[in-house]
Design an enzyme around this catalytic site. Structure first.
Site, PDB file in Angstrom:
ATOM      1  N   SER A 237       0.798  -1.138  -0.055  1.00  0.00           N
ATOM      2  CA  SER A 237       0.553  -0.197   0.083  1.00  0.00           C
ATOM      3  C   SER A 237       0.680   1.245   0.079  1.00  0.00           C
ATOM      4  CB  SER A 237      -0.935   0.202   0.918  1.00  0.00           C
ATOM      5  OG  SER A 237       0.006   0.615   2.655  1.00  0.00           O
ATOM      6  N   ASP A 238      -0.061   2.132  -0.892  1.00  0.00           N
ATOM      7  CA  ASP A 238       0.977   3.783  -0.351  1.00  0.00           C
ATOM      8  C   ASP A 238       1.252   4.034   0.595  1.00  0.00           C
ATOM      9  OD1 ASP A 238       2.201   5.784  -0.582  1.00  0.00           O
ATOM     10  OD2 ASP A 238       0.973   6.538  -2.552  1.00  0.00           O
ATOM     11  N   CYS A 239       1.567   4.991   1.949  1.00  0.00           N
ATOM     12  CA  CYS A 239       1.917   4.807   3.185  1.00  0.00           C
ATOM     13  C   CYS A 239       0.768   5.672   3.834  1.00  0.00           C
ATOM     14  CB  CYS A 239       2.763   5.951   3.619  1.00  0.00           C
ATOM     15  SG  CYS A 239       4.608   4.990   2.612  1.00  0.00           S
ATOM     16  N   ALA A 241      -2.652   4.729   3.223  1.00  0.00           N
ATOM     17  CA  ALA A 241      -3.239   4.530   1.847  1.00  0.00           C
ATOM     18  C   ALA A 241      -4.838   4.014   2.709  1.00  0.00           C
ATOM     19  CB  ALA A 241      -2.898   4.491   0.661  1.00  0.00           C
TER      20      ALA A 241
END
Length: 698
Positions: A237-239, A241
């Site tokens: 995942s993006d941070c 997200a």
């Protein structure tokens, strides 16, 4: 070690873990498991244009500048250096027990999103607006970063999957709506190429929703990734997200549901802390142990591929590789290739022997921040443009300097009454034989939400103008009437209409890295010819573009635009005069097309040049409306030399995409354009030449 062997080892190791231990390994800051001799590992590392945020490292030009090189070989060399320096740091620091953030071998690069709108603050992290260019450079980066050794040298990550390109202020709650045709035609090709051709080890999801579902828990995207493209690596995942699922997207009620949704949809690794709730989700029956196990196995497969348990041939790489002379020389070469010459009325190249006094003016003239871009490492020495020119000229030429104005705001000194460096700038200009004016932005004005000082737009730009104080500086210098070169240090499209009208030459330097000033001096004074090409369109205004939040490609980028550009994609002058005089086509049995171009440099300067091939489908209404890039090659052509170069055009260049997102062959007649620019009218106006046009029938 191949993936099958690595996975077998990972399965054996994970089978010895408790459910609690498995769950603990799905966080970016995975803790040690002492009883199994598993050390802690932090998955979060960055390497957009050099090893980032981990102390000293070679700082290459920002990604958009690398895009301007149109040089796959160079990108590969840079990626090899990044992997080498990453290994050098990992070897040295892990031996001393430092396994903190930015110290691992899993690099969350490259960013292969499409720079579809010039307002997007993070656009300079990409290779530009074209899916073909992005895919070619991205594939080279990934292949060379990961290497072809017995173990993986470093692990690359394709991000941000998918259709992510702003607005930054809305990214945590935004639903990017894109048609199946636009997805297949524009947003997917680079990701697909990185998976299928380069074997990228990981893929990062985006913050936004994509057609209703969060990108980090999107069934359609996962089907594309693991089903259609056969991706076998891990998904991250993006941070933070996943936290957005319940806090901003409102598709779940709480963190437990968000963790379950992400994990069940194929997100193996959480950058953030929502996966602290994985055990709770398991206890509530929202996620199975098998799903947790599979995510852990995928992650440990990567660690085995990197040789983190059984050792690697890269374990002996010395810390002395960091910022070695060879690596710094490559950074300088990359900067030289990245500069794009937009205008030159004959002032450039400057001749050292013809000037007694040079005026260096502008807020980016002596700025380290404007060298670095964002997601950068720390150079041991930054050669600013001012320092590079001073070093180059030595004591033979007098150099006068003035910052002219701050980057933004009104004045350099807080107690001043108003613009307080304009008089100094005019004085410097008046007393100089030639002026080099350096304006632009830096990461405080365009970048990622939360990382910039541009809080009004969360890192995005609100228009294409330079800050007002810099425009006033340009007017002040122009009023001097002195021969002037404007150097732009920025990562995106900036309105250059005033500069083109009032200055003798305009040179785009992007954010050129730690050696940028040294490279710029060599280009400005003719030791090296500029040879970069714009990887993005420079528009005349935002009025011709759709709303920033509109993800339809209609009217965006050179492939779909209907109006003339200020400066087109693929455009860039050199000090030579290279033209393609003749081209020939040779169909191959596998459906590809070989294009052989004969080119001549009729100028008096040796130069590099980028030969470009564009394809236009004449038959199908489903085709992209404008000719699109299908092949390119960077070549060196000496003054007076005639040479040949052959470029392969893939069979995919002759396909179209249906409204349902299906790619297929359609139409039998194509125009093939072979030259050193796009075949558009504006490029012809600016260069005085046109590409060779051929008709090809399949």
């Amino acid at each position: 070690m191949n993936r099958k062997e690595a996975r077998t080892k990972a399965e054996k190791l994970v089978s010895q873990m408790t459910i609690e231990e498995k769950a603990s390994q799905l966080r970016y800051d995975a803790p040690a498991i002492g009883r199994l001799n598993i050390p802690a590992y932090n998955w979060w590392n960055e390497a957009l244009h050099g090893v980032a945020r981990a102390g000293q490292a070679t700082v290459f030009p920002q990604a958009i500048g690398l895009g301007a090189t149109f040089d796959t070989g160079l990108i590969g060399e840079i990626a090899e250096v990044i992997a080498t320096e990453g290994r050098a740091k990992y070897n040295a620091l892990s031996q001393r027990g430092d396994r903190d953030i930015y110290k691992g071998l899993t690099f969350w690069s490259p960013n292969v999103n499409i720079f579809r709108d010039p307002r997007w603050g993070r656009g300079h992290e990409t290779y530009g607006e074209d899916p073909y260019l992005t895919s070619r450079l991205g594939v080279s980066f990934v292949k060379h970063l990961q290497g072809d050794g017995e173990t993986m040298k470093a692990a690359a990550c394709a991000k941000h999957f998918a259709v992510h390109s702003g607005p930054e202020a809305l990214r945590h709650e935004f639903n990017a709506e894109a048609s199946a045709k636009d997805m297949e035609e524009t947003y997917f090709p680079a990701f697909e190429a990185l998976v299928e051709e380069a074997g990228v080890e990981s893929v990062m999801g985006a913050y936004n929703r994509v057609n209703g579902e969060p990108a980090c828990a999107n069934h359609y995207l996962q089907k594309k990734l693991r089903g259609d493209w056969g991706f076998e690596g891990h998904f991250v995942s993006d941070c933070w997200a996943i936290r957005d699922f319940h806090e901003n997207h409102l598709v779940t009620k709480n963190a437990t549901e968000s963790a379950a949704m992400a994990l069940n949809t194929g997100c193996d690794l959480n950058c953030g802390n929502t996966y602290l709730y994985v055990l709770k989700a398991y206890q509530e029956g929202l996620v199975s142990e098998e799903t947790i196990t599979e995510a852990a196995v995928r992650l440990f497969t990567t660690r085995y591929l990197l040789g983190l348990f059984d050792g690697s041939e890269y374990d002996t790489i010395s810390y002395l590789e960091v910022e070695s002379p060879e690596h710094l020389a490559l950074a300088e070469k990359a900067a030289e290739e990245s500069f794009v010459l937009l205008k030159n009325n004959g002032l450039l190249p400057l001749k050292k022997e013809n000037v007694k006094t040079v005026g260096l003016i502008g807020p980016n003239m002596d700025s380290r921040a404007a060298l670095a871009g964002n997601y950068h490492g720390t150079a041991s020495r930054y050669v600013t443009l001012q320092e590079g020119i001073q070093d180059y000229l030595g004591e033979e030429v007098r150099v006068l300097t003035s910052v002219g104005c701050p980057l933004f705001g009104e004045k350099a000194e807080s107690l001043s009454a108003g613009p307080d460096r304009l008089a100094e700038a005019r004085t410097v200009a008046d007393m100089s034989d030639v002026v080099i004016l350096c304006v632009g932005l830096d990461e405080t004005l365009e970048g990622e939400e939360g990382d910039t000082g541009n809080s009004d737009a969360s890192g995005d730009k609100i228009d294409l103008q330079l800050p007002k104080v810099q425009r006033e500086l340009m007017e002040t210098v122009a009023a001097s009437g002195k021969p002037t070169v404007l150097c732009l240090m920025a990562g995106s499209d900036i309105d250059m209409s005033y500069a083109a009208e009032h200055f003798d030459a305009v040179l785009v330097l992007w954010y050129p890295g730690g050696e940028g000033g040294r490279a710029a001096a060599k280009v400005l004074f003719g030791e090296v010819s500029p040879s970069g090409k714009l990887p993005v369109t420079f528009y005349n205004s935002l009025e011709e573009l759709p709303e920033f939040t509109d993800y339809s490609m209609q009217g965006r980028t050179y492939r779909y635009m209907t109006q003339k550009a200020q400066y087109p994609f693929g455009y860039g002058l050199t000090y030579g005069k290279v033209e393609v005089a003749k081209a020939e086509l040779e169909p191959e049995a596998d459906g590809t097309l070989s294009v052989t171009a004969k080119l001549t440099n009729s100028g008096s300067f040796d130069t590099q040049e980028v030969v470009q091939v564009y394809v236009k489908n004449l038959d199908s209404p489903l085709a992209v409306p404008n000719p699109q890039l299908a092949a390119f090659a960077r070549v060196r052509v000496k003054a007076g030399e005639t040479m040949q170069v052959t470029l392969p055009v893939s069979a995919g260049a002759f396909t179209v995409v249906d409204e349902d997102g299906t790619r297929r062959e359609a139409g039998g007649t194509f125009e093939i354009f072979v030259g050193c620019s796009q075949p558009d009218e504006r490029s012809a106006e600016l260069t005085g030449t046109r590409p060779v046009k051929l008709v090809y029938t399949r």
